[in-house]
Design a protein around this motif. Structure first.
Motif, short mmCIF file in Angstrom:
data_model
loop_
_atom_site.label_atom_id
_atom_site.label_comp_id
_atom_site.label_asym_id
_atom_site.label_seq_id
_atom_site.Cartn_x
_atom_site.Cartn_y
_atom_site.Cartn_z
N VAL A 264 1.33 -1.39 -0.41
CA VAL A 264 0.01 -0.38 -0.14
C VAL A 264 1.17 1.12 0.34
O VAL A 264 1.64 1.59 1.21
CB VAL A 264 -0.69 0.03 1.42
N ASN A 265 0.96 2.16 -1.08
CA ASN A 265 1.20 3.29 -0.76
C ASN A 265 0.91 4.80 0.05
O ASN A 265 0.54 4.54 -0.26
CB ASN A 265 1.88 4.00 -2.66
N MET A 266 2.31 4.49 1.15
CA MET A 266 1.87 5.78 2.21
C MET A 266 2.85 6.28 1.85
O MET A 266 2.62 7.49 2.83
CB MET A 266 1.53 5.11 3.21
N SER A 267 3.83 6.42 1.76
CA SER A 267 5.44 7.57 1.55
C SER A 267 4.94 7.93 3.13
O SER A 267 4.88 9.34 3.10
CB SER A 267 4.76 8.61 0.03
N SER A 268 5.71 7.77 3.85
CA SER A 268 5.48 8.06 5.24
C SER A 268 7.14 8.07 5.42
O SER A 268 8.16 7.38 4.89
CB SER A 268 4.68 7.54 5.91
N GLU A 269 7.15 9.62 6.15
CA GLU A 269 8.32 9.02 7.15
C GLU A 269 8.17 8.62 8.37
O GLU A 269 7.22 8.33 8.98
CB GLU A 269 9.14 10.53 7.31
N GLY A 270 9.80 8.22 8.43
CA GLY A 270 9.41 7.60 9.48
C GLY A 270 9.34 7.95 10.44
O GLY A 270 8.08 7.39 11.33
N SER A 271 9.49 9.64 11.26
CA SER A 271 8.57 9.61 12.62
C SER A 271 6.72 9.92 12.47
O SER A 271 6.46 9.01 13.58
CB SER A 271 8.96 10.79 13.78
N GLU A 272 6.65 9.53 11.57
CA GLU A 272 5.17 9.48 10.77
C GLU A 272 4.91 8.50 11.13
O GLU A 272 3.92 8.47 12.07
CB GLU A 272 4.96 10.13 9.47
N TRP A 273 5.15 7.27 10.69
CA TRP A 273 4.47 5.76 10.36
C TRP A 273 4.50 6.11 11.80
O TRP A 273 4.10 5.13 12.65
CB TRP A 273 4.88 5.46 9.62
N CYS A 274 5.88 5.96 11.97
CA CYS A 274 6.00 5.48 13.55
C CYS A 274 4.95 5.67 14.71
O CYS A 274 4.09 4.84 15.69
CB CYS A 274 8.05 5.26 14.23
N ASN A 275 4.85 7.05 14.59
CA ASN A 275 4.20 7.31 15.51
C ASN A 275 2.80 7.09 15.26
O ASN A 275 1.75 7.47 16.30
CB ASN A 275 4.42 9.52 15.26
N ALA A 276 2.59 7.59 14.28
CA ALA A 276 0.89 6.96 13.87
C ALA A 276 0.69 5.23 14.57
O ALA A 276 0.17 5.32 15.80
CB ALA A 276 0.70 7.13 12.79
N LEU A 277 1.48 4.61 14.82
CA LEU A 277 1.41 3.19 14.98
C LEU A 277 1.25 3.25 16.87
O LEU A 277 0.27 2.35 17.19
CB LEU A 277 2.70 2.11 14.55
N SER A 278 1.99 3.80 17.18
CA SER A 278 2.38 3.78 18.88
C SER A 278 1.71 4.83 19.56
O SER A 278 1.01 4.20 20.67
CB SER A 278 4.16 4.59 18.53
N SER A 279 1.12 5.55 18.84
CA SER A 279 -0.37 6.34 19.42
C SER A 279 -1.19 6.08 19.21
O SER A 279 -2.66 6.11 20.06
CB SER A 279 -0.15 8.05 18.61
N SER A 280 -1.30 4.76 18.40
CA SER A 280 -2.75 3.95 18.26
C SER A 280 -3.00 2.64 18.44
O SER A 280 -4.43 2.43 18.64
CB SER A 280 -3.09 4.24 16.57
N VAL A 281 -2.20 1.73 18.21
CA VAL A 281 -2.35 0.73 18.11
C VAL A 281 -1.76 0.17 19.49
O VAL A 281 -0.90 -0.97 19.08
CB VAL A 281 -2.50 -0.23 17.23
#
Ligand SMILES: *[C@@H]1O[C@H](CO)[C@@H](O)[C@H](O)[C@H]1NC(C)=O
Ligand SMILES: *[C@@H]1O[C@H](CO)[C@@H](O)[C@H](O)[C@H]1NC(C)=O
Ligand SMILES: *[C@@H]1O[C@H](CO)[C@@H](O)[C@H](O)[C@H]1NC(C)=O
Ligand SMILES: *[C@@H]1O[C@H](CO)[C@@H](O)[C@H](O)[C@H]1NC(C)=O
Ligand SMILES: *[C@@H]1O[C@H](CO)[C@@H](O)[C@H](O)[C@H]1NC(C)=O
Ligand SMILES: *[C@@H]1O[C@H](CO)[C@@H](O)[C@H](O)[C@H]1NC(C)=O
Ligand SMILES: *[C@@H]1O[C@H](CO)[C@@H](O)[C@H](O)[C@H]1NC(C)=O
Ligand SMILES: *[C@@H]1O[C@H](CO)[C@@H](O)[C@H](O)[C@H]1NC(C)=O
Ligand SMILES: *[C@@H]1O[C@H](CO)[C@@H](O)[C@H](O)[C@H]1NC(C)=O
Ligand SMILES: *[C@@H]1O[C@H](CO)[C@@H](O)[C@H](O)[C@H]1NC(C)=O
Ligand SMILES: *[C@@H]1O[C@H](CO)[C@@H](O)[C@H](O)[C@H]1NC(C)=O
Ligand SMILES: *[C@@H]1O[C@H](CO)[C@@H](O)[C@H](O)[C@H]1NC(C)=O
Length: 680
Positions: free
Chosen positions: A189-206
């Motif tokens: 899945v193309n999400m063109s995302s930077e490290g701080s962004e995808w890591c934070n999205a995961l750690s704060s949500s799931v």
């Protein structure tokens, strides 16, 4: 590239099974309420699927108990598995699928939804716990409505073809309210995302996430320490993302880490040794990260590692003895890791090993005894500097061995005849070593599976025993460049129905029986490659005219006289033709155009006279030197030269002058060897 991603993903993801907690009991009419059956029938009628490939939908409604793929509870449909049902086209907005409101598990994986959008109607299935749309061939943006499926524990939107995007919504807004999620698969899945962004999205949500699979998602680095808040993370797969970063040592802090896969991620710097020591770690893939520096630690004796791939990374220091501590190891791949020194004898302790690849390093020892590792299926130690004999390896115990590649080492001594008795062995490559002595092949093997045997580039002696013709399954046989003696009758090849490639060049054997016999040409193998250079041939093999699959024919350095027949230019797949260093006198006339596939034509050092072959635009190598061609050089010759890498007409008897087109061409072409001209 795409093919390799897919096969990689199949390999890496194959361990996971979802839907384990929805009971597999197939629904029957007694269980289903009438409204539910009519919804299902409506659904079936609205879907386009191939009735000859469907195994579930096609049966629905045929009898009371034929609701395969449907799971029910208290009269309600709670599970629906329509995976691999050859469904094509899209799902209608008002499909009755979205009225099955009690669904907890929905699987539409492996269908062909024709790159239609994932239906936003799924939001109505608010009880969904498991949603699998993997390889459903959905396309476009993942709809924001999915983010309202807040009970999801498993979400699989992965695919083997990049067609889905996660931009609006972003990863963060998709999973922001999915606090129950345990398994998340978003591969490709193309999400063109930077490290701080995808890591934070995961750690704060799931926070409960256990499986994270986001291979080839166009993620960039770094891997952020915030990930550590996902305390139960046990599988991390981020292959094929250009992270261009170092591997943080915090990965060793996941106390339940079982699988880490960072294949082809542009990793740099030192790999943290501590990660190897995580006791729960079972699989570790760091392959294809050529800038990654790895130093192997003292592996703990109770390590759980069963798969270790450091292929195409840089291992510094020597290959540690403690690798023998990895008693559970099934697969070890250290191809091209800059290893040097000895293969530790402790490797004999790896009794479970099935796959071993230490190829393309600089290992110098003799072969360890592998006899105890009875599960070995594949051994590749090619392209090293291994020495010594291989007779004491314990081959006779390796009853599961399918592939053995020891090519390009300095191994010597006899080739153990036991090798040829292993019942499952399909590939043996011992080429480019110093094996000597006579080739002994035990003829008493009926269940013989050998498909590829390459013994080229050794010092093997003596004659070829008839027993080699017992190896009926062979597709690819090379005995080239050896010191064999004696002769072999070409008609013996008739039994090799699957043989497509034969190389006996410079083997020392002389080939007899080239004249036509009572046998028909069709009883010969269908060759793709036939290399019989320096085999003392006196005539062209008579069956060649029918070999329309031949791509490469090398009959150089023989004693063949007479005409080069016209049919040779009509072999419609031929790419390479080498008839050099023979005694051919003529090209059979009228001359024909070369077949349009022919790229390499080498006829040098014959006694060819008369006219030259017409040139063709696809030819990149053309050597007609050292013949006795007397014709005028064709005027248009320069037109063909621009695409050539080698061209020579030297040492002939051409008449006339050098055509102008050549002089023109000579300015614009880079040619590996300058033209030479002899003309009288
Ligand atoms: C259904 O599948 C069969 C078997 O693969 C195939 O021969 C047939 O053409 C398919 N039918 C349609 C309509 O695609
Ligand atoms: C797939 O989509 C294309 C374009 O959106 C359409 O032309 C084609 O008919 C669709 N095929 C099927 C089987 O629905
Ligand atoms: C969806 O299904 C309804 C009723 O079955 C039908 O009227 C409608 O045309 C369909 N819409 C599309 C886009 O196929
Ligand atoms: C989804 O639920 C809403 C509200 O219950 C309803 O109005 C709508 O028709 C449903 N959509 C579908 C596709 O069933
Ligand atoms: C992925 O998304 C980015 C940003 O939208 C885009 O530039 C890129 O072309 C996409 N890549 C593919 C393979 O679709
Ligand atoms: C992690 O897993 C353990 C054991 O299954 C469970 O007790 C714990 O609640 C989980 N932690 C989180 C944050 O989900
Ligand atoms: C990781 O674990 C080490 C001890 O093994 C500890 O010193 C360090 O603080 C931990 N890192 C984080 C970010 O929790
Ligand atoms: C592994 O061995 C170490 C000591 O060598 C011990 O502390 C640890 O508990 C062992 N772990 C397992 C999973 O057996
Ligand atoms: C292999 O090792 C030998 C001896 O240590 C060394 O001379 C040689 O350069 C090495 N070759 C490569 C390719 O590293
Ligand atoms: C030749 O190849 C076919 C197809 O792979 C296989 O079924 C057959 O057994 C082979 N024949 C022999 C003699 O091995
Ligand atoms: C041979 O090739 C030339 C140039 O490509 C073409 O003009 C001619 O028609 C061809 N002749 C035959 C018999 O194909
Ligand atoms: C070349 O051909 C001429 C006549 O065509 C002949 O006299 C001469 O001997 C030939 N040379 C060689 C090397 O065959």
């Amino acid at each position: 590239m795409k093919g390799s991603i897919i096969s990689w993903l199949l390999l890496a993801v194959s361990t996971i099974s979802i839907f384990s907690d929805v009971a597999a009991t197939s629904a029957s009419a007694e269980c289903l309420g009438a409204d539910q059956t009519s919804l299902l029938l409506e659904l079936r009628d609205s879907l386009v699927f191939n009735t000859s490939l469907s195994t579930k939908l096609v049966r629905w409604g045929r009898s009371a108990s034929s609701w395969s793929g449907v799971t029910c509870e208290d009269g309600l449909v709670v599970g629906l598995d329509l995976s691999e049902e050859s469904i094509s086209g899209g799902i209608n907005r008002s499909s009755s699928l979205f009225k099955l409101k009690f669904l907890r598990s929905l699987n539409l994986a492996v269908n062909d939804f024709n790159y239609s959008a994932i239906p936003s109607g799924l939001v109505n299935l608010s009880h969904l716990v498991h949603l699998d749309l993997s390889d459903g061939q959905f396309g476009g943006q993942i709809p924001a409505e999915l983010s309202r499926l807040t009970k999801l524990r498993t979400l699989d939107l992965s695919s083997s073809y990049s067609s889905l995007k996660l931009e609006k919504p972003s990863l963060r807004s998709l999973i922001g309210d999915m606090g129950e999620l345990r398994e998340l698969y978003l591969d490709l899945v193309n999400m063109s995302s930077e490290g701080s962004e995808w890591c934070n999205a995961l750690s704060s949500s799931v926070p409960k996430l256990e499986v994270l699979s986001m291979s080839a998602c166009f993620l960039s680095g770094p891997i952020d320490a915030s990930l550590l808040s996902l305390a139960n993370l046990s599988i991390i797969q981020l292959d094929f993302n250009d992270l261009s970063t170092t591997v943080p040592s915090i990965l060793a802090n996941f106390s339940n880490l079982k699988g880490l896969s960072l294949h082809d991620c542009g990793l740099q710097g030192e790999f943290p040794q501590k990660v190897f020591q995580v006791e729960t770690l079972q699989t570790l893939y760091l392959s294809d990260n050529p800038l990654l520096q790895v130093s192997l630690p003292d592996f703990p004796k109770n390590s759980s590692l069963d798969t270790l791939s450091l292929r195409n990374t840089n291992i510094s220091g020597s290959f540690l003895d403690s690798i023998g501590n990895l008693r559970k190891l099934l697969e070890l791949d250290l191809h091209n890791c800059s290893l040097s020194g000895l293969i530790p004898s402790s490797m004999e302790n790896l009794l479970e090993l099935t796959f071993l690849d230490l190829s393309s390093n600089n290992l110098t020892s003799s072969l360890p005894s592998y006899g105890a590792s009875r599960n070995l299926v594949y051994i590749d130690l090619s392209n090293n500097a291994l020495t010594g004999q291989i007779t004491s390896v314990g081959w006779e115990d390796l009853l599961n061995l399918e592939g053995l590649d020891l090519r390009s080492n300095s191994l010597e001594g006899d080739i153990p005849p036991t090798l040829f008795t292993l019942p499952l062995l399909e590939v043996i490559n011992l080429s480019n070593n110093r094996f000597s002595g006579q080739l002994i092949i035990n003829p008493n093997v009926s269940s013989f599976r050998l498909q590829m045997l390459d013994l080229g580039g050794n010092l093997l002696q003596g004659s070829i025993l008839a027993s080699i013709f017992e190896l009926r399954g062979l597709r690819d046989l090379s005995l080239s460049s050896n010191n064999f003696s004696g002769s072999m009758n070409i008609n013996a090849l008739q039994g090799f129905i699957n043989l497509t490639s034969l190389d006996l060049s410079y083997s020392g054997l002389s080939i007899k029986g080239m004249a036509s016999t009572s046998a028909t040409a069709f009883s010969f193998p269908t060759f793709e490659q036939l290399h019989l250079a320096s085999c003392q041939l006196q005539t062209l093999p008579w069956f060649l005219a029918n070999q329309s699959f031949l791509t490469s024919l090398d009959l150089s350095h023989n004693y063949i006289r007479g005409e080069i027949p016209r049919w040779i230019w009509t072999l419609r797949n031929l790419q390479l033709l080498n008839l050099s260093s023979n005694f051919f006198e003529d090209l059979e006339t009228p001359l024909r155009n070369l077949t349009s596939t022919l790229q390499v034509v080498d006829l040098h050092s014959n006694m060819l006279r008369g006219n030259m072959l017409p040139l063709q635009s696809q030819t990149i190598y053309f050597d007609f030197s050292s013949n006795n061609i007397t014709s005028v050089i064709p005027d248009n010759i320069g037109d063909y030269l621009s695409s050539m890498v080698f061209f020579s007409l030297s040492k002939n008897n051409f008449h006339g002058s050098i055509p102008k087109s050549i002089c023109k061409a000579a300015y614009s072409i880079l040619i590996t060897k300058p033209f030479e001209w002899d003309y009288s």
